[in-house]
Write a protein that holds these residues in place. Structure first.
Motif, short mmCIF file in Angstrom:
data_model
loop_
_atom_site.label_atom_id
_atom_site.label_comp_id
_atom_site.label_asym_id
_atom_site.label_seq_id
_atom_site.Cartn_x
_atom_site.Cartn_y
_atom_site.Cartn_z
N ASP A 1 0.84 -1.19 0.00
CA ASP A 1 0.00 0.00 0.00
C ASP A 1 0.88 1.24 0.00
N ASP A 2 0.82 2.01 -1.06
CA ASP A 2 1.54 3.30 -1.11
C ASP A 2 3.06 3.14 -1.15
N HIS A 3 3.56 2.05 -1.69
CA HIS A 3 5.01 1.86 -1.74
C HIS A 3 5.55 2.42 -3.06
N TRP B 1 -7.49 -5.09 2.24
CA TRP B 1 -8.50 -5.33 1.21
C TRP B 1 -9.12 -4.00 0.81
N HIS B 2 -9.76 -3.34 1.78
CA HIS B 2 -10.22 -1.96 1.62
C HIS B 2 -11.25 -1.76 0.51
N LEU B 3 -12.12 -2.75 0.33
CA LEU B 3 -13.16 -2.60 -0.70
C LEU B 3 -14.56 -2.50 -0.10
N ASP C 1 -0.37 -0.68 -4.66
CA ASP C 1 -1.68 -0.29 -5.22
C ASP C 1 -1.56 0.99 -6.04
N GLN C 2 -0.52 1.74 -5.81
CA GLN C 2 -0.15 2.90 -6.64
C GLN C 2 1.21 3.38 -6.19
N GLY C 3 1.69 4.42 -6.83
CA GLY C 3 2.94 5.03 -6.40
C GLY C 3 2.70 6.01 -5.27
C1 SGN Z 1 -6.33 7.92 4.57
C2 SGN Z 1 -5.12 8.85 4.76
C3 SGN Z 1 -4.85 9.66 3.52
C4 SGN Z 1 -4.81 8.77 2.31
C5 SGN Z 1 -6.09 7.97 2.22
C6 SGN Z 1 -6.19 7.06 1.04
N1 SGN Z 1 -5.36 9.73 5.85
O1 SGN Z 1 -7.52 8.62 4.54
O2 SGN Z 1 -3.64 10.37 3.70
O3 SGN Z 1 -4.63 9.51 1.15
O4 SGN Z 1 -6.19 7.18 3.39
O5 SGN Z 1 -5.18 6.09 1.09
S1 SGN Z 1 -5.14 9.17 7.34
O6 SGN Z 1 -5.22 10.33 8.20
O7 SGN Z 1 -6.19 8.21 7.62
O8 SGN Z 1 -3.82 8.54 7.38
S2 SGN Z 1 -5.46 4.72 0.40
O9 SGN Z 1 -4.15 4.05 0.30
O10 SGN Z 1 -6.34 3.97 1.25
O11 SGN Z 1 -5.99 5.03 -0.89
#
Ligand code: SGN
Ligand code: CA
Length: 526
Positions: free
Chosen positions: A41-43, A131-133, A346-348
């Protein structure tokens, strides 16, 4: 061995880059491959040694690349978590699979997915970890997922029987433990497809205690567009994802007012006494030092940047270590030779480029995702690919490898011909559409990238166009849109954009391109 019907081959032919016959034949003559897809995630690719990072030693991600392929041009269709996973599962753009953004979408699990196709053809299937769906996974023999974003320490898991289970420890280790446990107990008469969903390296970056301090002796050089002034770029001007303004001292960087303020933070508050002690032993001296310095302006921003980089890369150490455990498991169980392994994010993510963290934009750092893949016997070790490929291609590629017909409505293409057919050619352009218009204030936009150029249309929050010559301006600082001498190239790119919008049937973009819209203030996000 699977016997192919002619119709299967014809369908596959229609859906692959070109000449997939070879790949099909290879898949046919081999035992059907197992599949392990590791999604972090976010790597950022910039954080990986195989992609040139000088400080991080991501030995295990690098190993997959060395033994297979490193994709230099792997992209996503919509740079945000839930949408990206929905695209991977379905092989369809967000406007087709219905999951456009994290804030309002709910994945319709009853739709088709490559997992369902594999399961239907005799594979054992599992998804473990992030998972996050929003909806429950469907099409899996087993799943065990982190609710929402999950937690780094002592994470809860949502179980198939509806219960919640908390496990002591660090999330990357636990996700790997659960994955190995599933592999141990799977039906060994069937091929398998396992998706390992890591939480790392999502905000807020909290490393495993044993990795804290790994980068404390490094002074990270500032990206040279760290102090971007966003000139001629309206959407960049209004974003809320900068290290200087958006990144928070306590929440993000662990400099809290006091103990109670730290405990209030979910992830820290849930640590046990031993974990908390290690956390405090590391972070309290850093906070004390920071407070004594009384930094302001650029000094403060650069301090934040150094801390961000150290936490982010230290969090990735555990991710890479656990990817190594997966590879070791395959080795020890004689599975390496017949298992495809993919590592991707999942993205850059921005590591200070444009002064940012987070993602969402079509600019390279977030549009591109790291992607490495090992497929013994099919992909030659040490391959470096410069073809334009996308997360959209994962589903058809896996089906192609498994010898399963690729459903006609999948919008990606099998990547296998790129490795098996000398004459196969990749795409000449890729299409992107980002929708979310909330947290971090990134304006919705769609656009295309060709080998050399990028054309982007922002809408809702800002209403503007951007054009970049990536050869002359790889950091995307100089918006050329509207300049006379780029008229011809803009027209050409516009045509290509229309062609892709039609091909992918993106009705929203079609309307937007005709300027037939009238957004309410709420939709605009002001
Ligand atoms: C959370 C983060 C954001 C991030 C989104 C989406 N805020 O809302 O910084 O952009 O997720 O991330 S946080 O205060 O909760 O850390 S994603 O990877 O799930 O798309
Ligand atoms: Ca993400």
């Amino acid at each position: 061995m699977k016997i192919f019907k002619t119709s299967t081959l014809v369908l596959a032919l229609a859906c692959s880059f070109s000449a997939p016959l070879l790949a099909q034949n290879k898949a046919e003559t081999k035992k059907r491959p197992n599949i392990v897809i590791i999604i972090s995630d976010d790597h950022a690719f910039q954080a990986i040694s195989a992609y040139g990072n000088k400080y991080a030693k991501t030995t295990n991600i690098d190993r997959i690349a060395k033994e297979g392929v490193l994709f230099n041009k792997g992209y996503v269709t919509n740079s945000i978590c839930g949408p990206s996973r929905a695209v991977i599962l379905t092989g369809k753009y967000s406007h087709k699979n219905g999951f456009k953004d994290n804030e309002n979408s709910h994945f319709d699990g009853s739709q088709d997915s490559f997992i369902k196709q594999l399961k239907g053809s005799g594979y054992s299937t599992a998804w473990i970890g992030k998972w996050h769906l929003e909806s429950q996974p469907q099409g899996f023999d087993y799943w065990q997922i982190l609710p929402g974003q999950g937690h780094y320490y002592n994470p809860d898991f949502q179980m198939m029987d509806g219960t919640k289970k908390r496990t002591e420890g660090y999330v990357s280790d636990i996700v790997e433990d659960v994955s190995e446990n599933w592999l141990d107990n799977r039906d060994k008469d069937k091929p398998f497809c396992l998706v390992i969903g890591h939480k790392a390296t999502h905000r807020t970056w909290i490393p495993d205690a044993r990795d804290m301090g790994t980068f404390d002796n490094v002074i990270f050089p500032l990206p040279h567009n760290f102090y971007d002034d966003y000139k001629n770029r309206e959407a960049a001007k209004v974003q809320d994802m900068s290290i200087a303004e958006t990144m928070v001292m306590g929440y993000d960087l662990k400099v809290f007012k006091d103990d109670a303020a730290a405990t209030m933070e979910g992830t820290i508050g849930r640590m046990n006494a031993a974990q908390r002690k290690k956390f405090d032993d590391y972070y309290l001296p850093i906070a004390a030092d920071f407070k004594a310095r009384n930094l302001k302006g650029k000094e403060l921003t650069e301090w934040k940047y150094q801390r961000y980089m150290r936490d982010y890369l230290s969090t990735a150490v555990s991710l890479d270590r656990n990817i190594g455990r997966t590879l070791d498991y395959l080795d020890k169980n004689n599975l390496t030779e017949n298992t495809i392994v993919i590592y991707m994010s999942d993205q850059g993510f921005y590591l200070g480029e444009h002064g940012w963290f987070d993602k969402r934009f079509i600019y390279e750092e977030s549009f591109r995702t790291p992607m490495v893949m090992r497929y013994p016997g099919v992909i030659k070790p040490g391959t470096v690919s410069n073809d334009l490929v996308m997360n959209l291609d994962i589903a058809p590629t896996m089906l192609d490898a498994a010898g399963v017909a690729i459903p006609k409505d999948e919008q990606g293409k099998s990547m296998l011909p790129l490795f098996t057919d000398k004459n196969a050619k990749g795409r000449d352009a890729i299409y992107y559409h980002y929708y979310e218009n909330g947290e971090h204030s990134v304006s919705p936009h769609f656009g295309i990238r060709t080998e050399r150029y990028k054309l982007v249309r922002f809408y809702k929050r800002v209403n503007s166009w951007e054009l970049y010559d990536l050869k002359k301006d790889p950091n995307e600082m100089n918006n050329l849109y509207g300049q006379k001498k780029y008229k011809k190239i803009t027209d050409k790119l516009n045509l290509k954009m229309d062609q892709l919008i039609n091909e992918y049937d993106d009705q929203d973009a079609k309307i937007l391109k005709q300027n037939k819209f009238n957004f309410t203030k709420k939709e605009i996000g002001i």
